[in-house]
Design an enzyme around this catalytic site. Structure first.
Site, PDB file in Angstrom:
ATOM      1  CB  CYS A   1      58.669  30.067  79.006  1.00  0.00           C
ATOM      2  SG  CYS A   1      58.600  30.632  80.718  1.00  0.00           S
TER       3      CYS A   1
ATOM      4  CG  HIS B   1      32.572  19.011  55.393  1.00  0.00           C
ATOM      5  ND1 HIS B   1      32.883  17.762  55.901  1.00  0.00           N
ATOM      6  CD2 HIS B   1      33.160  19.901  56.222  1.00  0.00           C
ATOM      7  CE1 HIS B   1      33.624  17.905  57.000  1.00  0.00           C
ATOM      8  NE2 HIS B   1      33.800  19.190  57.222  1.00  0.00           N
TER       9      HIS B   1
HETATM   10  C1  LIG Z   1      38.588  17.108  58.052  1.00  0.00           C
HETATM   11  C2  LIG Z   1      37.454  16.630  57.243  1.00  0.00           C
HETATM   12  C3  LIG Z   1      36.775  15.456  57.593  1.00  0.00           C
HETATM   13  C4  LIG Z   1      37.028  14.717  58.890  1.00  0.00           C
HETATM   14  O1  LIG Z   1      36.384  15.390  59.937  1.00  0.00           O
HETATM   15  P1  LIG Z   1      36.387  14.782  61.433  1.00  0.00           P
HETATM   16  O2  LIG Z   1      35.502  15.695  62.180  1.00  0.00           O
HETATM   17  O3  LIG Z   1      37.798  14.871  61.898  1.00  0.00           O
HETATM   18  O4  LIG Z   1      35.905  13.397  61.327  1.00  0.00           O
HETATM   19  C5  LIG Z   1      35.810  14.980  56.718  1.00  0.00           C
HETATM   20  N1  LIG Z   1      35.515  15.640  55.588  1.00  0.00           N
HETATM   21  C6  LIG Z   1      36.128  16.787  55.223  1.00  0.00           C
HETATM   22  C7  LIG Z   1      35.739  17.465  53.966  1.00  0.00           C
HETATM   23  C8  LIG Z   1      37.097  17.326  56.053  1.00  0.00           C
HETATM   24  O5  LIG Z   1      37.693  18.466  55.705  1.00  0.00           O
END
Ligand SMILES: *Cc1c(COP(=O)(O)O)cnc(C)c1O
Length: 384
Positions: free
Chosen positions: A322, A172
Protein backbone atom coordinates in the site's frame (compact mmCIF):
# COMPACT_ATOMS: atom_id res chain seq x y z
CA UNK A 1 9.47 17.46 20.13
CA UNK A 2 12.66 15.48 20.39
CA UNK A 3 10.77 12.45 21.69
CA UNK A 4 8.16 12.83 19.01
CA UNK A 5 10.87 12.88 16.37
CA UNK A 6 12.52 9.80 17.81
CA UNK A 7 9.19 8.03 17.76
CA UNK A 8 8.53 8.99 14.17
CA UNK A 9 11.89 7.51 13.21
CA UNK A 10 10.52 4.15 14.22
CA UNK A 11 8.13 4.17 11.28
CA UNK A 12 10.48 3.78 8.33
CA UNK A 13 14.09 4.84 8.08
CA UNK A 14 17.25 4.30 6.06
CA UNK A 15 20.48 3.58 7.87
CA UNK A 16 23.55 4.93 6.13
CA UNK A 17 26.61 2.94 7.19
CA UNK A 18 29.56 5.24 6.60
CA UNK A 19 32.19 2.73 7.71
CA UNK A 20 31.12 0.60 4.74
CA UNK A 21 31.22 3.63 2.46
CA UNK A 22 34.81 4.22 3.50
CA UNK A 23 35.83 0.61 2.88
CA UNK A 24 34.06 0.60 -0.49
CA UNK A 25 35.88 3.78 -1.51
CA UNK A 26 39.23 2.23 -0.56
CA UNK A 27 38.45 -0.86 -2.63
CA UNK A 28 37.31 1.18 -5.63
CA UNK A 29 40.46 3.24 -5.47
CA UNK A 30 42.58 0.10 -5.38
CA UNK A 31 40.94 -0.99 -8.65
CA UNK A 32 42.05 2.11 -10.51
CA UNK A 33 45.23 2.07 -12.55
CA UNK A 34 48.12 4.19 -11.28
CA UNK A 35 47.68 7.86 -11.82
CA UNK A 36 43.90 7.68 -12.07
CA UNK A 37 42.23 9.80 -9.41
CA UNK A 38 38.75 9.06 -8.17
CA UNK A 39 35.86 11.41 -8.82
CA UNK A 40 33.08 10.70 -6.32
CA UNK A 41 29.72 10.67 -8.10
CA UNK A 42 27.14 12.00 -5.63
CA UNK A 43 24.31 13.00 -7.95
CA UNK A 44 20.68 12.47 -6.90
CA UNK A 45 21.35 13.15 -3.22
CA UNK A 46 24.24 10.67 -3.18
CA UNK A 47 22.22 7.97 -4.97
CA UNK A 48 19.49 8.50 -2.39
CA UNK A 49 21.80 8.03 0.59
CA UNK A 50 21.52 11.67 1.71
CA UNK A 51 24.31 13.99 0.67
CA UNK A 52 24.59 15.36 4.20
CA UNK A 53 24.94 11.83 5.57
CA UNK A 54 27.80 10.80 3.31
CA UNK A 55 29.71 14.02 2.75
CA UNK A 56 31.67 14.13 6.04
CA UNK A 57 32.86 10.57 5.44
CA UNK A 58 33.78 11.24 1.80
CA UNK A 59 35.70 14.42 2.62
CA UNK A 60 37.30 13.49 5.95
CA UNK A 61 37.78 9.71 5.73
CA UNK A 62 38.03 9.11 1.98
CA UNK A 63 39.94 12.28 1.07
CA UNK A 64 37.48 13.07 -1.72
CA UNK A 65 38.40 16.23 -3.60
CA UNK A 66 36.61 15.61 -6.91
CA UNK A 67 32.82 15.38 -6.96
CA UNK A 68 30.34 14.86 -9.79
CA UNK A 69 26.66 15.81 -9.71
CA UNK A 70 23.90 15.92 -12.28
CA UNK A 71 22.86 19.58 -12.22
CA UNK A 72 23.43 23.07 -10.92
CA UNK A 73 21.08 22.75 -7.93
CA UNK A 74 23.02 19.74 -6.68
CA UNK A 75 26.33 21.50 -7.30
CA UNK A 76 25.31 24.59 -5.33
CA UNK A 77 24.03 22.39 -2.52
CA UNK A 78 27.50 20.85 -2.24
CA UNK A 79 29.12 24.29 -2.06
CA UNK A 80 26.60 25.36 0.57
CA UNK A 81 27.54 22.28 2.58
CA UNK A 82 31.10 23.58 2.52
CA UNK A 83 32.68 21.42 -0.19
CA UNK A 84 35.95 23.03 -1.26
CA UNK A 85 36.95 20.39 -3.83
CA UNK A 86 36.24 20.37 -7.55
CA UNK A 87 32.63 19.84 -8.63
CA UNK A 88 31.73 18.70 -12.15
CA UNK A 89 28.16 18.87 -13.45
CA UNK A 90 27.69 15.81 -15.68
CA UNK A 91 24.43 16.97 -17.26
CA UNK A 92 23.16 20.02 -19.11
CA UNK A 93 23.06 23.47 -17.56
CA UNK A 94 21.23 26.23 -19.45
CA UNK A 95 23.66 28.94 -20.62
CA UNK A 96 21.72 31.63 -18.73
CA UNK A 97 23.06 30.02 -15.55
CA UNK A 98 26.68 30.75 -16.50
CA UNK A 99 26.89 33.40 -13.74
CA UNK A 100 26.04 30.80 -11.08
CA UNK A 101 28.64 28.40 -12.50
CA UNK A 102 31.22 31.14 -12.07
CA UNK A 103 29.99 32.33 -8.70
CA UNK A 104 30.14 28.83 -7.19
CA UNK A 105 33.28 27.79 -9.08
CA UNK A 106 31.66 24.79 -10.74
CA UNK A 107 32.88 22.88 -13.78
CA UNK A 108 30.25 22.33 -16.45
CA UNK A 109 30.00 19.53 -19.00
CA UNK A 110 29.72 21.06 -22.45
CA UNK A 111 27.42 19.23 -24.84
CA UNK A 112 28.34 20.76 -28.22
CA UNK A 113 29.71 23.91 -29.84
CA UNK A 114 26.47 25.87 -29.52
CA UNK A 115 26.24 25.12 -25.81
CA UNK A 116 29.86 26.15 -25.34
CA UNK A 117 29.40 29.38 -27.32
CA UNK A 118 26.26 30.30 -25.37
CA UNK A 119 27.95 29.63 -22.01
CA UNK A 120 30.84 31.84 -23.10
CA UNK A 121 28.42 34.56 -24.19
CA UNK A 122 26.47 34.48 -20.92
CA UNK A 123 29.59 34.47 -18.77
CA UNK A 124 30.04 37.63 -16.66
CA UNK A 125 32.65 40.05 -18.05
CA UNK A 126 36.17 39.29 -16.93
CA UNK A 127 35.31 35.76 -15.80
CA UNK A 128 35.50 32.32 -17.38
CA UNK A 129 33.16 29.35 -17.21
CA UNK A 130 35.20 26.24 -16.41
CA UNK A 131 34.21 23.21 -18.44
CA UNK A 132 34.94 19.64 -19.49
CA UNK A 133 33.91 18.80 -23.05
CA UNK A 134 31.67 15.75 -23.48
CA UNK A 135 32.38 13.54 -26.49
CA UNK A 136 29.71 11.08 -27.58
CA UNK A 137 31.59 7.92 -28.52
CA UNK A 138 28.63 5.56 -28.52
CA UNK A 139 26.17 6.36 -25.73
CA UNK A 140 24.19 8.76 -27.93
CA UNK A 141 23.52 10.99 -24.98
CA UNK A 142 25.22 14.39 -24.47
CA UNK A 143 28.43 15.28 -26.24
CA UNK A 144 30.05 15.98 -29.59
CA UNK A 145 29.33 13.31 -32.16
CA UNK A 146 30.90 12.54 -35.52
CA UNK A 147 34.20 11.59 -37.11
CA UNK A 148 37.26 12.25 -34.99
CA UNK A 149 38.34 15.10 -37.27
CA UNK A 150 34.90 16.73 -36.98
CA UNK A 151 34.88 16.50 -33.20
CA UNK A 152 38.44 17.84 -33.10
CA UNK A 153 37.38 20.76 -35.32
CA UNK A 154 34.58 21.63 -32.88
CA UNK A 155 36.89 21.37 -29.90
CA UNK A 156 39.42 23.62 -31.62
CA UNK A 157 36.68 26.23 -31.97
CA UNK A 158 35.47 25.70 -28.38
CA UNK A 159 38.91 26.26 -26.82
CA UNK A 160 39.12 29.60 -28.65
CA UNK A 161 35.92 30.92 -27.06
CA UNK A 162 36.86 33.96 -24.98
CA UNK A 163 35.02 33.22 -21.72
CA UNK A 164 35.39 29.48 -21.48
CA UNK A 165 38.17 27.62 -19.71
CA UNK A 166 38.42 24.12 -21.17
CA UNK A 167 39.87 21.86 -18.49
CA UNK A 168 38.86 18.38 -19.54
CA UNK A 169 37.54 15.96 -22.13
CA UNK A 170 35.37 12.98 -21.29
CA UNK A 171 33.04 10.35 -22.65
CA UNK A 172 30.55 7.95 -21.10
CA UNK A 173 30.64 4.18 -21.59
CA UNK A 174 27.28 2.57 -22.34
CA UNK A 175 27.92 -1.18 -21.89
CA UNK A 176 31.02 -1.42 -19.71
CA UNK A 177 28.98 -3.67 -17.37
CA UNK A 178 28.54 -6.45 -19.92
CA UNK A 179 30.72 -9.50 -20.47
CA UNK A 180 29.31 -10.25 -23.95
CA UNK A 181 32.09 -10.29 -26.53
CA UNK A 182 30.43 -7.69 -28.77
CA UNK A 183 29.84 -5.37 -25.80
CA UNK A 184 33.45 -5.65 -24.67
CA UNK A 185 34.50 -4.71 -28.20
CA UNK A 186 32.03 -1.82 -28.18
CA UNK A 187 33.48 -0.48 -24.92
CA UNK A 188 37.03 -0.85 -26.21
CA UNK A 189 36.03 1.03 -29.36
CA UNK A 190 34.52 3.83 -27.27
CA UNK A 191 37.71 4.12 -25.22
CA UNK A 192 39.87 3.95 -28.33
CA UNK A 193 37.82 6.66 -30.03
CA UNK A 194 38.37 9.03 -27.12
CA UNK A 195 42.08 8.16 -27.03
CA UNK A 196 42.37 8.78 -30.78
CA UNK A 197 40.56 12.11 -30.33
CA UNK A 198 43.06 13.03 -27.62
CA UNK A 199 45.97 12.14 -29.94
CA UNK A 200 44.44 14.21 -32.74
CA UNK A 201 44.10 17.18 -30.38
CA UNK A 202 47.71 16.72 -29.29
CA UNK A 203 48.79 16.78 -32.93
CA UNK A 204 46.90 20.05 -33.32
CA UNK A 205 48.45 21.36 -30.08
CA UNK A 206 44.98 21.77 -28.56
CA UNK A 207 45.16 21.36 -24.81
CA UNK A 208 42.08 19.97 -23.05
CA UNK A 209 43.50 19.03 -19.64
CA UNK A 210 41.79 16.16 -17.82
CA UNK A 211 40.75 13.07 -19.70
CA UNK A 212 38.21 10.58 -18.32
CA UNK A 213 35.78 7.85 -19.30
CA UNK A 214 35.63 5.24 -16.52
CA UNK A 215 32.44 4.72 -14.53
CA UNK A 216 32.06 1.97 -11.91
CA UNK A 217 31.65 -0.75 -14.51
CA UNK A 218 34.62 0.57 -16.47
CA UNK A 219 36.76 0.56 -13.33
CA UNK A 220 35.62 -2.97 -12.45
CA UNK A 221 35.77 -4.69 -15.82
CA UNK A 222 38.18 -2.63 -17.94
CA UNK A 223 41.02 -2.17 -15.48
CA UNK A 224 43.65 -1.53 -18.14
CA UNK A 225 41.95 1.48 -19.56
CA UNK A 226 43.09 4.75 -18.08
CA UNK A 227 42.48 8.45 -18.12
CA UNK A 228 43.48 10.62 -15.19
CA UNK A 229 40.09 10.57 -13.44
CA UNK A 230 37.48 7.86 -12.90
CA UNK A 231 33.87 8.77 -12.15
CA UNK A 232 32.80 6.18 -9.61
CA UNK A 233 29.21 6.11 -8.38
CA UNK A 234 27.26 2.95 -7.64
CA UNK A 235 30.20 0.91 -6.31
CA UNK A 236 30.89 3.48 -3.60
CA UNK A 237 27.44 2.69 -2.28
CA UNK A 238 28.19 -1.03 -2.29
CA UNK A 239 25.91 -1.96 -5.16
CA UNK A 240 26.79 -3.46 -8.48
CA UNK A 241 26.62 -1.98 -11.98
CA UNK A 242 25.38 -5.38 -13.10
CA UNK A 243 24.28 -7.76 -10.38
CA UNK A 244 24.42 -10.74 -12.77
CA UNK A 245 28.18 -10.30 -13.10
CA UNK A 246 30.56 -10.82 -10.18
CA UNK A 247 32.65 -7.82 -9.15
CA UNK A 248 36.43 -8.13 -8.75
CA UNK A 249 36.04 -6.78 -5.19
CA UNK A 250 33.53 -7.48 -2.45
CA UNK A 251 31.57 -4.38 -1.54
CA UNK A 252 29.17 -3.71 1.33
CA UNK A 253 25.81 -2.05 0.72
CA UNK A 254 25.85 1.29 2.54
CA UNK A 255 22.08 1.76 2.84
CA UNK A 256 19.73 -0.43 4.88
CA UNK A 257 16.00 0.21 4.70
CA UNK A 258 14.08 -0.53 7.87
CA UNK A 259 10.60 -0.28 9.26
CA UNK A 260 8.60 -1.73 12.15
CA UNK A 261 5.64 -3.95 12.96
CA UNK A 262 2.56 -1.95 14.01
CA UNK A 263 0.00 -4.71 14.50
CA UNK A 264 -0.20 -8.50 14.42
CA UNK A 265 -3.38 -10.42 13.75
CA UNK A 266 -4.06 -14.11 13.61
CA UNK A 267 -6.53 -14.92 10.83
CA UNK A 268 -8.03 -18.18 9.62
CA UNK A 269 -7.58 -19.73 6.18
CA UNK A 270 -9.47 -18.12 3.30
CA UNK A 271 -8.98 -14.47 4.37
CA UNK A 272 -8.12 -11.84 1.77
CA UNK A 273 -5.19 -9.50 2.44
CA UNK A 274 -4.72 -5.94 1.14
CA UNK A 275 -6.10 -4.08 -1.88
CA UNK A 276 -7.49 -6.06 -4.77
CA UNK A 277 -7.73 -9.34 -2.82
CA UNK A 278 -4.66 -10.64 -4.67
CA UNK A 279 -3.65 -12.82 -1.70
CA UNK A 280 -5.84 -15.22 0.25
CA UNK A 281 -4.54 -17.11 3.28
CA UNK A 282 -4.23 -20.86 2.82
CA UNK A 283 -3.84 -21.68 6.50
CA UNK A 284 -4.22 -20.00 9.86
CA UNK A 285 -1.84 -17.08 9.41
CA UNK A 286 -0.12 -14.51 11.59
CA UNK A 287 -0.25 -11.30 9.57
CA UNK A 288 2.06 -8.48 10.63
CA UNK A 289 1.38 -4.95 9.42
CA UNK A 290 4.55 -2.98 8.58
CA UNK A 291 4.73 0.82 8.47
CA UNK A 292 6.30 1.36 5.07
CA UNK A 293 4.84 1.56 1.58
CA UNK A 294 5.38 2.78 -1.94
CA UNK A 295 5.20 6.42 -0.86
CA UNK A 296 8.44 5.68 0.99
CA UNK A 297 9.95 4.44 -2.27
CA UNK A 298 9.50 0.75 -1.58
CA UNK A 299 8.28 -0.38 -5.02
CA UNK A 300 4.68 -1.51 -5.30
CA UNK A 301 5.82 -3.89 -8.04
CA UNK A 302 7.40 -5.97 -5.24
CA UNK A 303 3.89 -6.91 -4.03
CA UNK A 304 3.74 -10.66 -3.58
CA UNK A 305 7.35 -11.04 -4.79
CA UNK A 306 9.73 -9.82 -2.12
CA UNK A 307 10.59 -10.96 1.35
CA UNK A 308 11.64 -8.92 4.35
CA UNK A 309 13.67 -9.87 7.43
CA UNK A 310 12.19 -10.04 10.93
CA UNK A 311 14.02 -11.51 13.92
CA UNK A 312 16.74 -12.75 11.58
CA UNK A 313 14.30 -14.69 9.39
CA UNK A 314 12.71 -14.19 5.98
CA UNK A 315 9.02 -13.29 5.86
CA UNK A 316 7.11 -12.93 2.57
CA UNK A 317 5.11 -9.83 1.69
CA UNK A 318 1.49 -10.89 1.21
CA UNK A 319 -0.93 -8.95 -0.96
CA UNK A 320 -0.27 -5.55 -2.42
CA UNK A 321 2.14 -3.00 -1.02
CA UNK A 322 0.00 0.00 0.00
CA UNK A 323 1.04 3.65 -0.01
CA UNK A 324 2.15 3.70 3.63
CA UNK A 325 1.88 0.11 4.87
CA UNK A 326 2.37 -3.47 3.80
CA UNK A 327 1.56 -6.88 5.24
CA UNK A 328 3.84 -9.85 5.83
CA UNK A 329 3.29 -13.45 6.86
CA UNK A 330 5.07 -14.14 10.17
CA UNK A 331 3.34 -17.43 10.97
CA UNK A 332 6.63 -19.34 10.90
CA UNK A 333 8.63 -16.83 12.94
CA UNK A 334 8.64 -17.23 16.69
CA UNK A 335 7.73 -14.32 18.94
CA UNK A 336 7.16 -11.46 16.51
CA UNK A 337 5.81 -8.48 18.43
CA UNK A 338 4.59 -4.95 17.76
CA UNK A 339 7.62 -2.68 17.46
CA UNK A 340 9.89 -5.35 15.98
CA UNK A 341 12.29 -4.02 13.37
CA UNK A 342 11.56 -5.12 9.81
CA UNK A 343 14.46 -5.01 7.33
CA UNK A 344 13.31 -4.34 3.77
CA UNK A 345 16.91 -4.50 2.57
CA UNK A 346 20.01 -4.84 4.70
CA UNK A 347 21.19 -7.40 7.21
CA UNK A 348 19.46 -9.03 10.15
CA UNK A 349 21.51 -11.64 11.97
CA UNK A 350 23.00 -13.94 9.35
CA UNK A 351 20.51 -12.99 6.66
CA UNK A 352 20.84 -10.29 4.01
CA UNK A 353 18.56 -8.79 1.40
CA UNK A 354 20.19 -6.36 -1.04
CA UNK A 355 18.73 -3.56 -3.12
CA UNK A 356 20.28 -5.37 -6.10
CA UNK A 357 18.36 -8.57 -5.32
CA UNK A 358 15.07 -6.66 -4.99
CA UNK A 359 15.80 -4.91 -8.27
CA UNK A 360 16.27 -8.26 -10.00
CA UNK A 361 12.79 -9.36 -8.89
CA UNK A 362 11.19 -6.50 -10.80
CA UNK A 363 13.53 -6.13 -13.77
CA UNK A 364 15.35 -3.02 -12.70
CA UNK A 365 18.71 -2.10 -11.16
CA UNK A 366 19.79 -1.42 -7.59
CA UNK A 367 20.48 2.19 -8.60
CA UNK A 368 16.74 2.78 -9.06
CA UNK A 369 15.86 1.20 -5.72
CA UNK A 370 18.19 3.37 -3.61
CA UNK A 371 17.57 6.54 -5.65
CA UNK A 372 13.84 5.94 -5.25
CA UNK A 373 13.72 5.94 -1.45
CA UNK A 374 11.56 8.99 -0.89
CA UNK A 375 12.32 12.15 1.07
CA UNK A 376 9.78 11.04 3.69
CA UNK A 377 12.26 8.42 4.89
CA UNK A 378 14.78 9.87 7.34
CA UNK A 379 18.39 8.94 6.61
CA UNK A 380 20.21 8.02 9.81
CA UNK A 381 23.98 7.98 9.71
CA UNK A 382 25.44 4.93 11.41
CA UNK A 383 29.17 4.93 12.06
CA UNK A 384 31.17 1.82 12.87
C1 LIG B 1 26.13 8.56 -13.16
C2 LIG B 1 27.34 8.71 -13.98
C3 LIG B 1 28.54 8.09 -13.60
C4 LIG B 1 28.62 7.09 -12.47
O1 LIG B 1 28.12 5.85 -12.90
P1 LIG B 1 28.18 4.56 -11.93
O2 LIG B 1 27.70 3.46 -12.80
O3 LIG B 1 27.22 4.85 -10.83
O4 LIG B 1 29.57 4.43 -11.47
C5 LIG B 1 29.68 8.38 -14.33
N1 LIG B 1 29.64 9.21 -15.38
C6 LIG B 1 28.50 9.81 -15.80
C7 LIG B 1 28.53 10.71 -16.98
C8 LIG B 1 27.32 9.56 -15.12
O5 LIG B 1 26.19 10.14 -15.54
Amino acid sequence: MQNFKKESLRRAWAEIHTDRLKRNAEKCRALLPEGVEMMFVVKANGYGHGIGNILPCLENDCGADWFAVSNLVEAIELRELGVAGEILILGYTPPKNAPELVEYDIIQAVTDFDHAAALSRECPVGEKVRCHIAADTGMTRIGLRGEISEIADSIEKIVKLPSLSVEGLFTHLSVADSDAESDIEYTEAQIEKLAELKRELNRRMVIVGHFHFLNSAGAAYHPNARGDLARVGIMLYGLSPNSALPLPVSLEPVMELKSAVSQIKKVEAGIDVSYGRTFTTKRETSVAVVTIGYADGYPRLLSGKAEVLVRGKHAPIIGRVCMDQLMIDVTDIEGVAVGDVVTLFGTDGDEIITADSLAELIGTIGYEIVCGISPRVPRITVEG
